[in-house]
Design an enzyme around this catalytic site. Sequence first.
Site, mmCIF file in Angstrom:
data_model
loop_
_atom_site.group_PDB
_atom_site.id
_atom_site.type_symbol
_atom_site.label_atom_id
_atom_site.label_comp_id
_atom_site.label_asym_id
_atom_site.label_seq_id
_atom_site.Cartn_x
_atom_site.Cartn_y
_atom_site.Cartn_z
ATOM 1 N N HIS A 101 26.703 22.720 17.866
ATOM 2 C CA HIS A 101 26.423 23.557 19.029
ATOM 3 C C HIS A 101 27.629 23.452 19.970
ATOM 4 C CE1 HIS A 101 22.564 25.520 18.818
ATOM 5 N NE2 HIS A 101 22.071 24.470 18.189
ATOM 6 N N ASP A 106 22.240 25.394 22.451
ATOM 7 C CA ASP A 106 21.198 24.362 22.464
ATOM 8 C C ASP A 106 20.641 24.205 23.884
ATOM 9 O OD1 ASP A 106 23.703 23.458 23.298
ATOM 10 O OD2 ASP A 106 23.502 21.456 22.428
ATOM 11 N N HIS A 245 50.242 40.731 7.420
ATOM 12 C CA HIS A 245 50.594 40.151 6.124
ATOM 13 C C HIS A 245 51.385 41.174 5.317
ATOM 14 C CE1 HIS A 245 47.720 36.997 6.975
ATOM 15 N NE2 HIS A 245 46.789 37.904 7.165
ATOM 16 N N TYR A 300 30.220 44.082 19.681
ATOM 17 C CA TYR A 300 29.212 44.162 20.738
ATOM 18 C C TYR A 300 29.643 45.153 21.823
ATOM 19 C CZ TYR A 300 27.744 39.730 18.639
ATOM 20 O OH TYR A 300 27.340 38.758 17.767
ATOM 21 N N GLU A 372 24.911 17.809 31.606
ATOM 22 C CA GLU A 372 23.479 18.131 31.454
ATOM 23 C C GLU A 372 22.722 18.134 32.779
ATOM 24 O OE1 GLU A 372 22.749 14.942 28.708
ATOM 25 O OE2 GLU A 372 22.479 16.321 27.025
#
Length: 401
Positions: A101, A106, A245, A300, A372
């Site tokens: 994560h 998470d 390439h 997106y 956290e």
Amino acid sequence: MTRSAAFYAQAQQLADQIVGWRRDIHMHPELGFQEQRTARLVADTLAEFGIEAQTGVGKTGVVGYLGEGRPVIGIRADMDALPIDEENDVPYRSQTPGVMHACGHDAHTAILLGVAKMLSEMPDRPPGQVRFLFQPSEENSDEDDKSGATRMIEDGALEGVDAVIALHVASDLPAGVITVEDGYSTANEDSFQVVLTGTGGHGAMPHQAIDPTFILAQVLNALQGIRSRRVDPTKAAALSIGEIHAGKASNVIPSQVYISGTMRSFDDGTRQQLRDELARTLMIARVLGGDFTLRIRPGYPSNFNDPGTAALMRASTVAMIGEDGVAVPEKMMGAEDFAFMTRKAPGAMFMLGAAVGDFSRPHHTPVFNIDESTLPLGAAVLADVTCQLLTDKANGKATKS
Ligand SMILES: [Zn+2]
Ligand SMILES: [Zn+2]
């Protein structure tokens, strides 16, 4: 005590639990559309709160339903991890080699479980439905080029939703601060693959060949001119080449050159212009006697934060931790599939500052980590704004963009 303050206090009391969920999920990361264990943990935990949950939405997503009727407010958290080997030496380090994560999803999942607990225990929750959208695979698309948000929408998860909100942790923003844009906050993203073809030949006899590396040189210049000469200078746009390439030997003119790149924009007009100008620029290959193929892979769309909803997020944060809790966002052209949801219903995503000390734990790296202690603030703001939206939407107060 105001509702904002009450949520903030309650979230602080839930801190250990939220951190516990986060660490549990962090230890058992799963890649996009493989979030089986995470989905089970989510569904089981929602059941503990008495929240009815539907699994297998958008393949491995989970939708929780709290309350019924209108309005319907959706709150989204993504659940997927990344193919990265964790280097952090922490007790809750990833137990799955090669998967980590490393973007904080998470934390998003754990925070939304905290929100679900608070709202399910709230005696005077405003009428309407809260829909908890635990989404798979934000980082990646499946074989049909569809990511988790699209799959959830296809399965009806956004049906009848009046507003949708989310957050993203940010390891480059101080903990205890949020930011939220009014309007565009992430970019339209298209990737492209081009093959420039010539004929190849002997390096000593270039006049007998159509040299695709010479064509490439002209094309590269012209591609850089799209941004500077063709796009309105007041519109944001980016076009970058990521791969080139060609050839295998010093004395052989190759017959093909492969290039790939990415294009970013905010408004859809500019997105289309970039696609058209790219195709036009490649005509240079034909003028010079060669040819080309072009494949554009739509990524997106850009996310547009409804300014009314963004204002609620700022107001809620200020009510909890004061004016210093809201910083001015910096524009950037990343992409997020939450944008598919804000194209179904108005909404906004805020960034939750979670920098650890010296800001040295970037997203998508093996040393990514977050502070956290900021997770309860995220949960409290989401819960508070959800209640405000339930009330506002019921009163027909449009958070119109
Ligand atoms: Zn990410
Ligand atoms: Zn992310």
